[in-house]
Design a protein around this motif. Structure first.
Motif, PDB file in Angstrom:
ATOM      1  N   GLU A  97       0.849  -1.188   0.000  1.00 35.99           N
ATOM      2  CA  GLU A  97       0.000   0.000   0.000  1.00 35.99           C
ATOM      3  C   GLU A  97       0.886   1.241   0.000  1.00 35.99           C
ATOM      4  O   GLU A  97       1.877   1.298   0.728  1.00 35.99           O
ATOM      5  N   THR A  98       0.536   2.214  -0.822  1.00 41.16           N
ATOM      6  CA  THR A  98       1.237   3.490  -0.863  1.00 41.16           C
ATOM      7  C   THR A  98       0.217   4.602  -0.697  1.00 41.16           C
ATOM      8  O   THR A  98      -0.712   4.711  -1.491  1.00 41.16           O
ATOM      9  N   VAL A  99       0.387   5.416   0.354  1.00 35.63           N
ATOM     10  CA  VAL A  99      -0.577   6.467   0.673  1.00 35.63           C
ATOM     11  C   VAL A  99       0.077   7.833   0.489  1.00 35.63           C
ATOM     12  O   VAL A  99       1.225   8.033   0.897  1.00 35.63           O
ATOM     13  N   THR A 113       3.649  17.273   1.201  1.00 39.04           N
ATOM     14  CA  THR A 113       3.269  15.920   0.794  1.00 39.04           C
ATOM     15  C   THR A 113       3.714  14.946   1.876  1.00 39.04           C
ATOM     16  O   THR A 113       4.895  14.899   2.229  1.00 39.04           O
ATOM     17  N   TYR A 114       2.755  14.187   2.384  1.00 33.10           N
ATOM     18  CA  TYR A 114       3.016  13.146   3.376  1.00 33.10           C
ATOM     19  C   TYR A 114       2.807  11.810   2.678  1.00 33.10           C
ATOM     20  O   TYR A 114       1.742  11.550   2.125  1.00 33.10           O
ATOM     21  N   ASN A 115       3.833  10.980   2.668  1.00 32.20           N
ATOM     22  CA  ASN A 115       3.790   9.725   1.928  1.00 32.20           C
ATOM     23  C   ASN A 115       4.352   8.598   2.776  1.00 32.20           C
ATOM     24  O   ASN A 115       5.311   8.794   3.525  1.00 32.20           O
ATOM     25  N   VAL A 116       3.768   7.430   2.627  1.00 32.31           N
ATOM     26  CA  VAL A 116       4.366   6.214   3.179  1.00 32.31           C
ATOM     27  C   VAL A 116       4.059   5.060   2.228  1.00 32.31           C
ATOM     28  O   VAL A 116       2.968   4.962   1.680  1.00 32.31           O
ATOM     29  N   GLU A 117       5.092   4.247   2.003  1.00 32.67           N
ATOM     30  CA  GLU A 117       4.960   3.046   1.198  1.00 32.67           C
ATOM     31  C   GLU A 117       5.116   1.860   2.132  1.00 32.67           C
ATOM     32  O   GLU A 117       6.131   1.727   2.813  1.00 32.67           O
ATOM     33  N   GLY A 121       9.746  -5.565   3.250  1.00 31.86           N
ATOM     34  CA  GLY A 121      11.164  -5.346   3.005  1.00 31.86           C
ATOM     35  C   GLY A 121      11.542  -3.907   2.678  1.00 31.86           C
ATOM     36  O   GLY A 121      12.722  -3.605   2.555  1.00 31.86           O
ATOM     37  N   ASP A 122      10.557  -3.003   2.498  1.00 37.18           N
ATOM     38  CA  ASP A 122      10.898  -1.634   2.139  1.00 37.18           C
ATOM     39  C   ASP A 122       9.818  -0.643   2.560  1.00 37.18           C
ATOM     40  O   ASP A 122       9.154  -0.039   1.721  1.00 37.18           O
ATOM     41  N   VAL A 123       9.627  -0.463   3.857  1.00 36.96           N
ATOM     42  CA  VAL A 123       8.721   0.583   4.336  1.00 36.96           C
ATOM     43  C   VAL A 123       9.500   1.885   4.265  1.00 36.96           C
ATOM     44  O   VAL A 123      10.602   1.986   4.803  1.00 36.96           O
ATOM     45  N   ASN A 124       8.938   2.890   3.550  1.00 37.22           N
ATOM     46  CA  ASN A 124       9.668   4.153   3.411  1.00 37.22           C
ATOM     47  C   ASN A 124       8.719   5.330   3.264  1.00 37.22           C
ATOM     48  O   ASN A 124       7.545   5.161   2.983  1.00 37.22           O
ATOM     49  N   THR A 125       9.287   6.505   3.458  1.00 37.12           N
ATOM     50  CA  THR A 125       8.560   7.773   3.324  1.00 37.12           C
ATOM     51  C   THR A 125       9.280   8.674   2.319  1.00 37.12           C
ATOM     52  O   THR A 125       9.296   9.890   2.460  1.00 37.12           O
ATOM     53  N   ALA A 126       9.850   8.067   1.292  1.00 33.94           N
ATOM     54  CA  ALA A 126      10.755   8.754   0.370  1.00 33.94           C
ATOM     55  C   ALA A 126      10.129   9.934  -0.374  1.00 33.94           C
ATOM     56  O   ALA A 126      10.832  10.861  -0.746  1.00 33.94           O
ATOM     57  N   MET A 127       8.830   9.922  -0.601  1.00 36.94           N
ATOM     58  CA  MET A 127       8.193  10.996  -1.370  1.00 36.94           C
ATOM     59  C   MET A 127       7.647  12.113  -0.475  1.00 36.94           C
ATOM     60  O   MET A 127       6.964  13.011  -0.944  1.00 36.94           O
ATOM     61  N   PRO A 148       3.435  -5.568   8.180  1.00 38.25           N
ATOM     62  CA  PRO A 148       2.410  -4.990   7.318  1.00 38.25           C
ATOM     63  C   PRO A 148       1.629  -3.852   7.995  1.00 38.25           C
ATOM     64  O   PRO A 148       0.861  -3.173   7.332  1.00 38.25           O
ATOM     65  N   ASN A 149       1.808  -3.670   9.306  1.00 37.14           N
ATOM     66  CA  ASN A 149       1.033  -2.661  10.041  1.00 37.14           C
ATOM     67  C   ASN A 149       1.920  -1.482  10.388  1.00 37.14           C
ATOM     68  O   ASN A 149       2.522  -1.422  11.452  1.00 37.14           O
ATOM     69  N   VAL A 150       1.973  -0.501   9.481  1.00 35.80           N
ATOM     70  CA  VAL A 150       2.879   0.629   9.609  1.00 35.80           C
ATOM     71  C   VAL A 150       2.218   1.777  10.371  1.00 35.80           C
ATOM     72  O   VAL A 150       1.069   2.122  10.100  1.00 35.80           O
ATOM     73  N   THR A 151       2.973   2.350  11.306  1.00 33.05           N
ATOM     74  CA  THR A 151       2.571   3.596  11.926  1.00 33.05           C
ATOM     75  C   THR A 151       3.728   4.580  11.736  1.00 33.05           C
ATOM     76  O   THR A 151       4.895   4.213  11.893  1.00 33.05           O
ATOM     77  N   VAL A 152       3.394   5.799  11.358  1.00 40.16           N
ATOM     78  CA  VAL A 152       4.412   6.802  11.069  1.00 40.16           C
ATOM     79  C   VAL A 152       3.911   8.170  11.531  1.00 40.16           C
ATOM     80  O   VAL A 152       2.713   8.433  11.491  1.00 40.16           O
ATOM     81  N   SER A 153       4.835   9.006  11.997  1.00 39.51           N
ATOM     82  CA  SER A 153       4.503  10.349  12.492  1.00 39.51           C
ATOM     83  C   SER A 153       5.252  11.398  11.693  1.00 39.51           C
ATOM     84  O   SER A 153       6.433  11.233  11.395  1.00 39.51           O
ATOM     85  N   TYR A 154       4.550  12.495  11.368  1.00 37.90           N
ATOM     86  CA  TYR A 154       5.109  13.611  10.600  1.00 37.90           C
ATOM     87  C   TYR A 154       4.904  14.897  11.398  1.00 37.90           C
ATOM     88  O   TYR A 154       3.842  15.117  11.973  1.00 37.90           O
ATOM     89  N   ASP A 155       5.910  15.766  11.389  1.00 35.33           N
ATOM     90  CA  ASP A 155       5.837  17.072  12.044  1.00 35.33           C
ATOM     91  C   ASP A 155       6.204  18.146  11.026  1.00 35.33           C
ATOM     92  O   ASP A 155       7.335  18.186  10.545  1.00 35.33           O
TER      93      ASP A 155
END
Length: 157
Positions: A97-99, A113-117, A121-127, A148-155
């Motif tokens: 999933e890519t959001v 732009t807030y992104n997470v893929e 093997g490759d959870v990233n926020t590159a975009m 498969p259950n990603v949590t990420v925080s952005y400031d």
């Protein structure tokens, strides 16, 4: 008319329930996590993105996509200065999933732009980043849990 103890207790319990629900609605932005998502297939990707606006400008939603998934909690149309929200998605029929969530900072400002893929093997926020100028920045996103259950925080600052 005499109010019985049973009616009185039910009334108090009902009011307490309304109070708890209101408290969660008002302060619950940080309560969601990928671990509380409505998973229908074991191992399906879920994402919980917490976005905090530390600027003096309101962020205005410019576009968003849950990728191969669906929104559980879609982004707000505006995110006020000092406010946080948790955007959540689930992809029941996919292995990844890519959001993307895009906000305009202020009425005519740059785009955040807030992104997470969420891929095995490759959870990233590159975009993730700011485009269109300005002095704003998004701190390096904090990935709190992986596939498969990603949590990420952005400031946003």
């Amino acid at each position: 008319m005499k109010i019985t103890k049973s009616i009185k207790n039910r009334t108090i319990a009902g009011l307490a329930g309304v109070g708890v629900a209101a408290g969660l609605a008002l302060g619950g932005a940080g309560l969601a996590s990928a671990g509380t998502m409505p998973v229908t297939h074991p191992g399906e990707p879920t994402i919980a993105m917490t976005i905090t606006n530390h600027t003096d400008q309101t962020e205005r939603l410019a576009g968003a996509t849950p990728g191969t998934g669906q929104w559980v909690q879609a982004p707000r149309t505006t995110l006020a200065p000092g406010a946080s929200e948790t955007v959540t998605t689930v992809a029941p029929n996919s292995s990844y999933e890519t959001v993307f969530v895009n906000y305009r900072i202020g009425a005519l400002g740059p785009r955040a732009t807030y992104n997470v893929e969420d891929v095995q093997g490759d959870v990233n926020t590159a975009m993730t980043g700011i485009s269109g100028g300005g002095h704003y920045m998004i701190n390096a996103p904090q990935i709190d849990s992986g596939y498969p259950n990603v949590t990420v925080s952005y400031d946003l600052w």
